[in-house]
Design an enzyme around this catalytic site. Structure first.
Site, PDB file in Angstrom:
ATOM      1  N   ASP A 164      -2.198 -16.591   7.312  1.00 16.19           N
ATOM      2  CA  ASP A 164      -1.423 -17.679   6.699  1.00 16.19           C
ATOM      3  C   ASP A 164      -2.052 -19.032   7.042  1.00 16.19           C
ATOM      4  O   ASP A 164      -2.136 -19.921   6.200  1.00 16.19           O
ATOM      5  CB  ASP A 164       0.025 -17.651   7.209  1.00 16.19           C
ATOM      6  N   HIS A 192       5.846 -14.430   9.818  1.00 17.78           N
ATOM      7  CA  HIS A 192       4.862 -14.080   8.781  1.00 17.78           C
ATOM      8  C   HIS A 192       5.640 -13.458   7.619  1.00 17.78           C
ATOM      9  O   HIS A 192       5.742 -12.235   7.487  1.00 17.78           O
ATOM     10  CB  HIS A 192       3.811 -13.112   9.319  1.00 17.78           C
TER      11      HIS A 192
HETATM   12  P1  NAX Z   1      -2.835   0.775   4.132  1.00 14.60           P
HETATM   13  O1  NAX Z   1      -1.646   1.509   3.589  1.00 14.60           O
HETATM   14  O2  NAX Z   1      -4.102   0.754   3.370  1.00 14.60           O
HETATM   15  O3  NAX Z   1      -3.172   1.324   5.578  1.00 14.60           O
HETATM   16  C1  NAX Z   1      -2.183   1.566   6.543  1.00 14.60           C
HETATM   17  C2  NAX Z   1      -2.657   2.737   7.358  1.00 14.60           C
HETATM   18  O4  NAX Z   1      -1.773   2.871   8.459  1.00 14.60           O
HETATM   19  C3  NAX Z   1      -2.641   4.058   6.578  1.00 14.60           C
HETATM   20  O5  NAX Z   1      -3.937   4.627   6.634  1.00 14.60           O
HETATM   21  C4  NAX Z   1      -1.597   4.892   7.330  1.00 14.60           C
HETATM   22  O6  NAX Z   1      -1.923   6.274   7.370  1.00 14.60           O
HETATM   23  C5  NAX Z   1      -1.650   4.261   8.713  1.00 14.60           C
HETATM   24  N1  NAX Z   1      -0.464   4.487   9.535  1.00 14.60           N
HETATM   25  C6  NAX Z   1       0.836   4.511   9.145  1.00 14.60           C
HETATM   26  N2  NAX Z   1       1.619   4.800  10.197  1.00 14.60           N
HETATM   27  C7  NAX Z   1       0.803   4.931  11.262  1.00 14.60           C
HETATM   28  C8  NAX Z   1       1.027   5.236  12.629  1.00 14.60           C
HETATM   29  N3  NAX Z   1       2.254   5.474  13.100  1.00 14.60           N
HETATM   30  N4  NAX Z   1      -0.036   5.305  13.452  1.00 14.60           N
HETATM   31  C9  NAX Z   1      -1.283   5.102  12.988  1.00 14.60           C
HETATM   32  N5  NAX Z   1      -1.567   4.822  11.700  1.00 14.60           N
HETATM   33  C10 NAX Z   1      -0.527   4.719  10.852  1.00 14.60           C
HETATM   34  O7  NAX Z   1      -2.300  -0.709   4.428  1.00 14.60           O
HETATM   35  P2  NAX Z   1      -3.168  -2.019   4.668  1.00 14.60           P
HETATM   36  O8  NAX Z   1      -3.363  -2.696   3.369  1.00 14.60           O
HETATM   37  O9  NAX Z   1      -4.332  -1.686   5.500  1.00 14.60           O
HETATM   38  O10 NAX Z   1      -2.111  -2.907   5.482  1.00 14.60           O
HETATM   39  C11 NAX Z   1      -1.772  -2.562   6.807  1.00 14.60           C
HETATM   40  C12 NAX Z   1      -0.596  -3.381   7.281  1.00 14.60           C
HETATM   41  O11 NAX Z   1      -0.965  -4.751   7.362  1.00 14.60           O
HETATM   42  C13 NAX Z   1       0.623  -3.334   6.371  1.00 14.60           C
HETATM   43  O12 NAX Z   1       1.792  -3.204   7.161  1.00 14.60           O
HETATM   44  C14 NAX Z   1       0.603  -4.680   5.689  1.00 14.60           C
HETATM   45  O13 NAX Z   1       1.890  -5.074   5.267  1.00 14.60           O
HETATM   46  C15 NAX Z   1       0.070  -5.534   6.811  1.00 14.60           C
HETATM   47  N6  NAX Z   1      -0.482  -6.831   6.453  1.00 14.60           N
HETATM   48  C16 NAX Z   1      -0.246  -7.853   7.305  1.00 14.60           C
HETATM   49  C17 NAX Z   1      -0.776  -9.096   7.108  1.00 14.60           C
HETATM   50  C18 NAX Z   1      -0.526 -10.214   8.067  1.00 14.60           C
HETATM   51  O14 NAX Z   1      -0.972 -11.332   7.783  1.00 14.60           O
HETATM   52  N7  NAX Z   1       0.169 -10.018   9.191  1.00 14.60           N
HETATM   53  C19 NAX Z   1      -1.581  -9.374   5.887  1.00 14.60           C
HETATM   54  C20 NAX Z   1      -2.172  -8.170   5.260  1.00 14.60           C
HETATM   55  C21 NAX Z   1      -1.353  -6.936   5.300  1.00 14.60           C
HETATM   56  O15 NAX Z   1      -0.580  -6.916   4.124  1.00 14.60           O
END
Ligand code: NAX
Length: 334
Positions: A164, A192
């Site tokens: 952000d 966030h």
């Molecule tokens: P993806 O769905 O591509 O990847 C998430 C991964 O996490 C998947 O491979 C899934 O199998 C794995 N996962 C789920 N539960 C798990 C657990 N208990 N232990 C280990 N792995 C686990 O999502 P992606 O686009 O990579 O986003 C990841 C996270 O970042 C999301 O929660 C998203 O909302 C968050 N974000 C946060 C941002 C921020 O600024 N704080 C910005 C970007 C992003 O959207």
């Protein structure tokens, strides 16, 4: 003898992590003299058969990069293995919001993940561990993790507002017709989420108050603020997928600041466990203006003033975080 740093990354086969792990391995963050061990966590095959297989592929590709700084890659579905001896834990993995689910449903669904991971970090991590929560809702997930991992001091737990922050810097730079490095002293206050307050009133452009350089106050209040708050949605509307490499870049910048420090005369944004600064109840994970000398610790910039517009925004984002805390209160051991 070169130093070794162990970095755990969760959700390591996901979109954000795919960009993140390459840059962690490359030497960019910890320098050419430090060897990196990546400890990559994914869900078990019983939950998603593709996840560990994709992680295996990522491991081979990391090997094929031939980085002189990459010592080893561990892939696992066991948090105790992933967090074993780690100096940094980057908690990216989280479940996405499902069809028809409210934000409060997501908070509770992901909350359970962060209970277990907070406990596993406290049990297994190195004594100097720093944790950055990226998985959403990241402030409250961080609150849950640290509340369940209290053997690790509160000031080690962070949630990511750096993306952000970078978005806000870039938007001001574009409007002012300058490059990003001319924009300093930006703050993302609070959550966030789309209640965050990207503070332009204390920001500077070319060393001058941003409000003297961009004199169109209506643009600052009615375009800059909502566009920064909603930038994640704008990316999804444009590309049909959420931010990936910019999010990874935010995490890289956060860790890099902790390793190398923030520049004199500037600060950055990080969500950290409040000690009561700016009247935020102690214990809440709140986005603040922060500096660091590069010793791994954030210091909140004190004494900034907000005008009436900023105070109203600050209150709104604080209220949202207090509500989120209420939603997960049974996941927060006292
Ligand atoms: P993806 O769905 O591509 O990847 C998430 C991964 O996490 C998947 O491979 C899934 O199998 C794995 N996962 C789920 N539960 C798990 C657990 N208990 N232990 C280990 N792995 C686990 O999502 P992606 O686009 O990579 O986003 C990841 C996270 O970042 C999301 O929660 C998203 O909302 C968050 N974000 C946060 C941002 C921020 O600024 N704080 C910005 C970007 C992003 O959207």
């Amino acid at each position: 003898m070169s130093k070794v740093v162990r970095v755990a990354v969760t959700g390591a086969a996901g979109r954000v992590s795919s960009s993140l792990i390459v840059r962690l391995a490359s030497g960019e963050v910890f320098g050419p003299e430090t060897k990196v061990v990546l400890q990559l966590l994914e869900v078990p095959a019983s939950v998603n058969p593709a996840a560990l297989k994709n992680l295996e592929g990522a491991m081979y590709e990391l090997q094929d990069c031939g980085f002189s700084t990459l010592k080893d890659v561990v892939i696992t579905d066991d948090p105790n293995v992933a967090f074993n001896g780690c100096n940094y834990a980057l908690l990216v993995g989280a479940a996405p919001r499902g069809p028809g689910e409210q934000r409060s449903d997501l908070i509770r669904k992901n909350g359970a993940i962060f209970v277990g991971q907070g406990q596993a970090i406290a049990k297994n991590a190195a004594s100097d561990v720093r944790i950055l929560v990226v998985g959403n809702p990241c402030n409250t997930n961080c609150l849950i993790a640290y509340s369940n991992g209290r053997d690790v001091p509160a000031d080690r737990w962070h949630a990511m507002t750096r993306l952000d922050h970078n978005r806000a810097v870039s938007a001001l730079a574009i409007k002012a017709g300058v490059t990003n490095d001319a924009v300093t002293c930006v703050t993302i206050w609070g959550n966030h989420s789309n209640t965050q307050y990207p503070d332009f009133t204390n920001a500077k452009i070319g060393g001058r108050p941003a409000t003297e350089v961009i004199t169109d106050r209506a643009w600052l209040e009615n375009t800059f603020v909502p566009n920064t708050q909603e930038r994640g949605k704008f990316i999804i509307d444009t590309t049909k997928v959420s931010s990936s490499f910019s999010a990874a870049n935010g995490a890289i910048d956060h860790v890099k600041s902790l390793v190398t420090g923030t520049p004199a005369g500037d600060w950055t944004s990080a969500a950290i466990v409040s000690k009561g600064e700016y009247g935020v109840p102690a214990g809440l994970v709140f986005g603040y203006p922060c500096t660091t000398s590069g010793d791994g610790n954030w210091n909140v910039v004190e004494g900034l003033k907000l005008d009436a517009f900023g105070e109203a925004k600050f209150k709104k984002t604080l209220d949202e975080l207090l509500k989120e805390q209420e939603v997960v209160k049974d996941l927060l051991p006292s």
